[in-house]
Structures are given as structure tokens and as C-alpha cells.
Design an enzyme around this catalytic site. Structure first.
Site, mmCIF file in Angstrom:
data_model
loop_
_atom_site.group_PDB
_atom_site.id
_atom_site.type_symbol
_atom_site.label_atom_id
_atom_site.label_comp_id
_atom_site.label_asym_id
_atom_site.label_seq_id
_atom_site.Cartn_x
_atom_site.Cartn_y
_atom_site.Cartn_z
ATOM 1 N N ASP A 62 0.995 -1.143 0.015
ATOM 2 C CA ASP A 62 0.054 0.013 0.055
ATOM 3 C C ASP A 62 0.883 1.373 -0.140
ATOM 4 O O ASP A 62 0.576 1.995 -0.999
ATOM 5 C CB ASP A 62 -0.892 -0.131 1.287
ATOM 6 N N GLU A 113 -22.371 -6.063 3.876
ATOM 7 C CA GLU A 113 -21.871 -7.226 3.791
ATOM 8 C C GLU A 113 -20.504 -7.427 3.877
ATOM 9 O O GLU A 113 -19.742 -6.456 3.901
ATOM 10 C CB GLU A 113 -22.227 -7.501 2.047
ATOM 11 N N LYS A 139 -16.753 -8.240 3.622
ATOM 12 C CA LYS A 139 -15.886 -8.205 2.499
ATOM 13 C C LYS A 139 -15.002 -9.339 2.613
ATOM 14 O O LYS A 139 -13.850 -9.489 3.707
ATOM 15 C CB LYS A 139 -15.139 -6.875 2.650
ATOM 16 N N GLU A 142 -16.932 -13.953 -4.760
ATOM 17 C CA GLU A 142 -15.593 -14.147 -4.224
ATOM 18 C C GLU A 142 -15.362 -15.580 -4.117
ATOM 19 O O GLU A 142 -16.212 -16.118 -3.232
ATOM 20 C CB GLU A 142 -15.306 -13.264 -2.804
ATOM 21 N N CYS A 147 19.728 -3.820 35.125
ATOM 22 C CA CYS A 147 19.914 -3.630 33.648
ATOM 23 C C CYS A 147 20.640 -4.833 33.132
ATOM 24 O O CYS A 147 21.824 -5.043 33.868
ATOM 25 C CB CYS A 147 20.625 -2.312 33.523
ATOM 26 N N CYS A 193 24.626 -3.410 32.349
ATOM 27 C CA CYS A 193 25.836 -2.811 33.362
ATOM 28 C C CYS A 193 25.338 -3.305 34.855
ATOM 29 O O CYS A 193 26.186 -3.153 35.785
ATOM 30 C CB CYS A 193 25.470 -1.095 33.250
ATOM 31 N N CYS A 239 17.606 2.766 32.506
ATOM 32 C CA CYS A 239 19.114 2.479 33.139
ATOM 33 C C CYS A 239 19.580 4.035 32.971
ATOM 34 O O CYS A 239 19.479 4.509 31.829
ATOM 35 C CB CYS A 239 19.988 1.675 32.354
ATOM 36 N N CYS A 264 25.261 2.319 28.819
ATOM 37 C CA CYS A 264 24.433 1.073 28.215
ATOM 38 C C CYS A 264 23.735 1.315 26.916
ATOM 39 O O CYS A 264 23.494 0.468 26.164
ATOM 40 C CB CYS A 264 23.615 1.038 29.324
#
Length: 681
Positions: A43, A110, A112, A170, A411, A414, A427, A432
């Protein structure tokens, strides 16, 4: 495929390459077994092509942005009446606007179906021809495939009476069809289908399948003998149903709860049916990607007519991206550019909107705990905005053997405790997040350093060539060329090399000339994104003035709360040495403005930019508005002075709100002309 917006292509060569990619992707979408790209990517590609042709009408898009079925092969059989596509909407306001055009005419809702459109001819009660939609003007003859055993459920080869006419609808795979087809396909030694839509498109054209592929049919239009004077669509669909043909109206009404109407003339009633259908979507046994709203009366349809590629009497209300379901196998914790903890789910591979997903983002530790997610949890996954995979919830009943997940208290880089003052964890150790900070700083909307991706940034940090942002500007070609890095998806390291290093050094040199606002954003200070970077640049004018600002000075800036001012002041102290070195290496230290803000043509105005602005990213457009003296804002409010409107569905929503509030608007073209005039003078 969902509609979206995108910037136009910079040159004819890039445009022509995009056209080729779009045509190949469309062929796969409408006729292949495996999609070449996600729907959202397609798209955006088509939207970029369309934007380019609007600016350059002499460029040939080869039907990609204008054909009924963009890029597809027309086939050998001409349709007596073109099989048009439908315009797409996604909001209540757009639905209300569409209903208004019907002028109180009854409308029908309806489902789709997400399959393959086709045209069927009956003669004297016998199916004599089936043709794919193709490019809308002509399609391929698939009569043999449709009539071969076991046939198509809902599409009888013999009718109970000798009727002559045509049916359009379809061909799709129900959930049961898809499961049976994949079982048969894998048993024959082939890989499973990616999704039901492409399974139909690929299988329907094969004359020599070695395995059975069950499919189903739902009609959405019928014409022929005995129907000439029948004005109502629903009455014509009743005729099809009595003939043994399954209809979209029949399946839609059967799926909705008792009392939910699929017809009416009030927008709120139609919206209720659409919303209910959307809510039921995960539980339906047939694939849908939206709802179709159409005028019931043939007279009204004739009066409204069609434009070049779609009828004016019908529209498609597109639903959010598909949801996939998978099993959570692990949760990875990382540190982002500002030090914020990020949580990523490792899941069993799952296909969502045609893309196989193995990793998905998670909100935060508190949300994970609230959802009671653990290793082995079944989760639902979406592609947020058709781009970023995200876990949105625990899905249904969970297995008893789910192992609770306990988040790390420190973290992972560290081993220092997290700062946990709110839902988001941080942190506070600058090193880091250095590689992530460099990667973000190099992005297009910040310093725009091509080639400084995650792997290269991490390698420069690992080689101890870069210890902070300022080090980036001291690197030489020889230093970078000798650094080895590991490309994503591989385990073997490779040297960056002289050629790539030279390009990277040139890009870093060019980054010195970026506007002050971008350099402020590149510091990675929490609370300073693109918009705040521009606000601070406008207010203080230089890095020196920003560095010297007190908490009170910062809090006096429009949009900066006291707590944010405290944090910015603290981080400015932390990066003071970096700021000194940035200034020393020649970083732009004066706010970049072509015209003084007080003299700009948009001086003093609070401006919101929406939709795609040709040849500009959103950040570039906001910078351009600020060079004209405006203050950039994100949303339309009573404080907004001007809305600059580009192309896209988001533009339509903000435009409607601006009109409601009586806020003046400006087109993207006029805005670009205004900016060009200011730059030239």
C-alpha cells in the site's frame, strides 16, 4: 489492501523500479501462492507511485495506481461490464459522509471476503464459464478449475431451474477449507500455504494439482433473466439463494447476532453492523478484511454512477490488520537510546497479514504482569499500523504448564538497578544505550548518516572507537575500515572496508551541518524528541544557551513541565563534556532559520501538519513550518491556528475536526510554494 499515504519518489529511475516491484507484488497478491511483501508495504509503495504521478503526470505508472486491479494480468476474456474495485474508508466520519451521498437510500452491509473475485455465467441453468477479475477489464478463464471435482462450495454447476444470467462474487477458503487444503498440500510433499487468500489465487489457476484444494463461494451481485425489473439488491440476492448459490448477504446475516440489521439508511445503524462484524471477525469461519456498504437500489446506483476505478454507490470499510496467535517462548530485555528498558517477545513463527513473525514488542513490565504472561502463554499478535508486530493480549484459555516470567531487577548490560519511578523503567548509565543512541542519532529524521546502522554502531562501540556521541565526529576512514561487524542473520564477521568507511565519514561530516534542533535531539535525552528538540532550538538559539539554562529557564519553555525540566537539566550536566566537544568539532550551534521567526509568513501561528507532504518527511515539513515562524503541534485543538493538509486518511480525519472547529487550512502544495518563496528570498 489498505490504502495509505507515502512521499513521492525523487526521480524517474526510482519511480520505475517501484512500479516494477508493485506490479510483481500485485501479480503475487492476485495470482500467486506466496505474497512478495506485506499488504502494508504494498500500500505504501502504491501510494508513493500515486503521489509521484500527481506531481509528474507524464510519468507512466503502467496502471499500478489507476488500474482496477493494479499490476495484474488482464487475461484473455473481456468483461462485458468492468469489475471495479472499491474505494476504502476506515472511520465513522467517512461512513457518515458516504451515507450522506446516498441521500436516504437504503444501504446494505456485507462482509468483505478476503479471497479472489470472479465472474460466473449460467446458461439454461448450467454453469458455462468462470472468469477471474484480472485487471478489471479482462480476466482468465478458470471454468475447468471451478467445475472439476469437488467443485466450489456454494457455487452449483447445475441450478434447479433453467436460468440464464451472471453472478459475481468471491472464491475463498473457509477455516475448514484452509486446514484441509494445507493437510493435503503438505502430504504431497509441498510447503504449507502462507494464507487462505493466496492459497485460492495460486490454486485456482493450476490445472494439474496433485492434491485436493477445497474452496467456497459467496455471491455479491447477480443479473439475468427474470431480474430486469427487480430494483432491490437484497431481493436479487434472495433469487440467488433460492437457486442454491451462497451469497455474501446470507453469510453476513447468519454471522451476526439476532436483531442486528444488515440494511438501513441511518449511518449509526450501518456502523453498528460493521462494528459487530469486526468484533466477530476472529471467530468467523470465513476470512474477511472489512465490510462493504452499498446502495440497495439499482436506480440509485445508476444515478450515482462510477469514477474511473470504483463505483460511487459502494465503499469498503477496512478493518484493522489481522490478528495472529502464537506461543510465547521468551522475553528479551534491552536498553533503548534514552536508557529505557524495552521488552520483546520471542514467539513461535506466526503469519500475520502475509508476514511471518518471530518477534513482537511488549508494552512494559507492569502490563506483562497484568496479562499474566509467562513462558508458554498463548498470545495474540497484530502488526501495529501494518508495520510493527506487537503482542496485544494473552489469548483465551492458557495451558497449565505456563512458567511465570520474572523481570530482571537490574539492567542486563551494566547490572545496575533500574530507575522505576513509573511504569517505564530506565537505566541511567549512559554507556548502556550508546549503540542504540548512535543508531537513532544516525536516522534520517535526525542526523541522516547513511550506513550507520545497528551492527556498525555496535561494532564502533565494541572497538572502543566511540565512547560518546562526540567521538563520532573524530573518526577517520582508516579507523573505521579496520573494524569488523556481524551482519544481521549471520555469524561471520566482516571488515567495514575503505569504500564503506569513506562514505560513512562523508556522511558524518555532512551531519555537522544539520539544524541545531536535530543535534539537540541526537543527544538522546529523555523527553527530547523531534518536536521538543525544535522547541528548545527555537527558544534558546544555541547549544551554549541551552547548556546554561536553569530549571526555571527550561520550565518557562512552552510545553516543558517542571519534572521534564528537572530531568533535562540533570542530563545536560551529564553530557556537558560531550557538548563541549561537539562545539569544538564544529557542530552547528546557532538555530537554523531561513527567515526570522518574527518575520516569517506563518509567524506566531500554531500549526498542525497532517497527511503526506510531497518530497518531505514529517520532520522536514515541521522544520519548514518553523522556519516560516510557526510553532508545530501534533493534534488539532481550539488553540490550532492553521492545518496544513497533505494526502491520506489521517488528513481527512484532522481536516474534519478543523472544519468543525472553524480552523483555517492550507494545502500541501501552497505550503511548499510558501516555503520555496521564503528560501529563495
Amino acid at each position: 489492501m489498505d490504502s495509505t499515504t507515502a512521499a513521492p519518489f525523487d526521480n524517474l529511475s526510482a519511480f520505475e523500479r517501484a512500479v516494477e516491484r508493485a506490479r510483481a507484488a500485485a501479480e503475487a497478491y492476485f495470482g500467486g501462492e506466496t505474497p512478495l511483501m506485506p499488504d502494508g508495504d504494498y500500500d505504501r509503495l502504491v501510494a508513493g507511485i500515486a503521489a509521484s504521478t500527481r506531481l509528474n503526470p507524464h510519468w507512466n505508472d503502467r496502471g499500478v495506481a489507476t488500474a482496477v486491479a493494479a499490476g495484474t494480468s488482464g487475461g484473455d476474456v473481456r468483461h462485458a461490464t468492468p469489475m471495479l474495485s472499491l474505494d476504502k474508508i476506515t472511520t465513522t466520519a467517512e461512513l457518515q459522509q458516504f451515507v450522506h451521498t446516498l441521500n436516504t437510500c437504503m444501504a446494505v452491509v456485507e462482509a468483505k471476503f478476503d479471497g479472489m473475485a470472479c465472474h460466473i455465467d449460467y446458461r439454461d441453468g448450467r454453469l458455462v464459464r468462470a472468469v477471474t477479475r484480472g485487471d478489471g477489464a479482462a480476466g482468465d478463464d478458470i471454468t475447468h478449475q471451478v467445475t472439476r471435482e469437488p467443485g466450489i462450495a456454494g457455487l452449483p454447476q447445475e441450478l434447479p431451474h433453467p436460468w440464464t444470467g451472471s453472478v459475481r462474487g468471491e472464491i475463498f477458503m473457509s477455516t475448514n477449507d484452509f486446514e484441509r487444503a494445507n493437510a493435503a498440500r503438505t502430504a504431497s510433499g509441498k510447503s504449507p500455504f502462507v494464507n487462505a487468500r493466496n492459497a485460492v489465487a495460486g490454486s485456482i489457476r493450476k490445472l494439474d494439482r496433485a492434491y485436493s484444494v477445497p474452496m467456497s463461494f459467496a455471491a455479491y451481485a447477480i443479473s439475468g433473466s427474470g431480474l430486469e425489473d427487480v430494483d432491490s439488491h437484497l431481493e436479487r440476492m434472495a433469487h440467488a439463494r433460492l437457486s442454491g448459490i451462497t451469497t455474501a448477504a446470507m453469510l453476513t446475516a447468519g454471522a451476526l447476532p439476532a436483531g442486528t440489521l444488515i440494511y438501513g439508511h441511518r449511518a449509526e445503524d450501518l456502523q453498528r453492523a460493521v462494528d459487530t462484524l469486526g468484533d466477530l471477525r476472529p471467530r468467523l469461519d470465513f476470512p474477511i478484511d472489512g465490510a462493504v456498504i452499498k446502495a440497495d437500489s439499482r436506480v440509485v446506483r445508476t444515478r450515482l454512477g462510477s469514477h474511473s476505478s470504483a463505483p460511487r454507490w459502494a465503499t469498503a470499510y477496512k478493518f484493522a490488520p489481522d490478528t495472529g496467535y502464537s506461543i510465547l517462548r521468551d522475553i528479551e530485555v534491552s536498553v533503548g537510546r534514552t536508557g529505557r528498558a524495552g521488552f520483546r517477545a520471542v514467539i513461535d513463527p506466526v503469519t500475520v497479514a502475509g508476514t511471518t513473525i518471530r518477534y513482537a514488542s511488549l508494552h512494559n513490565a507492569d502490563w506483562i504482569a497484568q496479562q499474566r504472561l509467562g513462558i508458554g502463554s498463548r498470545v495474540s499478535v497484530v502488526r501495529a499500523g501494518d508495520v510493527i508486530p506487537r503482542v496485544i493480549a494473552a489469548a483465551g484459555e492458557q495451558q497449565e504448564d505456563v512458567v511465570p516470567w520474572i523481570p530482571p531487577t537490574r539492567c542486563p548490560q551494566c547490572d545496575q538497578p533500574w530507575e522505576r519511578s513509573g511504569q517505564l523503567w530506565y537505566c541511567t548509565v549512559p554507556t548502556c544505550s550508546l549503540a542504540a543512541l548512535l543508531t537513532d542519532a544516525a536516522s534520517r529524521d535526525v542526523l541522516d548518516i547513511d550506513g550507520l546502522g545497528e551492527e556498525v554502531a555496535a561494532a564502533l562501540v565494541e572497538a572502543e572507537l566511540v565512547r560518546d556521541l562526540a567521538d563520532l565526529y573524530t573518526l577517520t576512514v582508516d579507523q573505521i575500515a579496520e573494524v569488523s561487524y556481524v551482519r544481521a542473520g549471520t555469524t561471520v564477521g566482516r571488515r567495514i572496508g575503505v569504500t564503506t568507511a569513506a562514505k560513512l565519514v562523508a556522511g558524518i561530516a555532512a551531519a555537522k551541518e544539520r539544524p541545531l534542533a536535530r543535534h539537540i535531539t541526537s543527544l538522546g535525552i529523555r523527553g527530547i524528541g523531534h518536536r521538543m528538540g525544535r522547541t528548545l532550538a527555537q527558544h534558546f538559539g544555541t547549544l551554549d544557551a541551552l547548556r546554561s539554562a536553569t530549571i526555571d529557564d527550561l520550565a518557562a519553555v512552552d510545553g516543558v513541565a517542571t519534572i521534564t525540566a528537572c530531568w533535562i537539566r540533570t542530563r545536560l550536566y551529564d553530557v556537558e563534556a560531550v557538548l563541549d566537544r561537539l562545539i569544538a568539532v564544529g557542530i552547528t550551534t546557532v538555530h537554523d532559520t531561513t527567515t526570522p521567526a518574527s518575520q516569517g509568513s506563518l509567524a506566531g501561528k500554531r500549526v498542525v501538519i497532517t497527511g503526506a507532504i510531497p518530497a518531505m518527511t514529517r520532520t522536514q515539513a515541521q522544520e519548514a513550518a518553523e522556519r516560516l515562524g510557526a510553532t508545530s503541534a501534533a493534534s488539532v485543538t481550539t488553540k490550532t491556528d492553521l492545518l496544513i493538509v497533505g494526502a491520506g486518511s489521517s488528513a481527512r480525519r484532522k481536516l474534519a475536526k478543523a472544519n468543525e472547529l472553524g480552523i483555517p487550512t492550507m494545502s500541501a502544495e501552497d505550503f511548499l510554494a510558501l516555503h520555496a518563496e521564503a528560501v529563495s528570498t
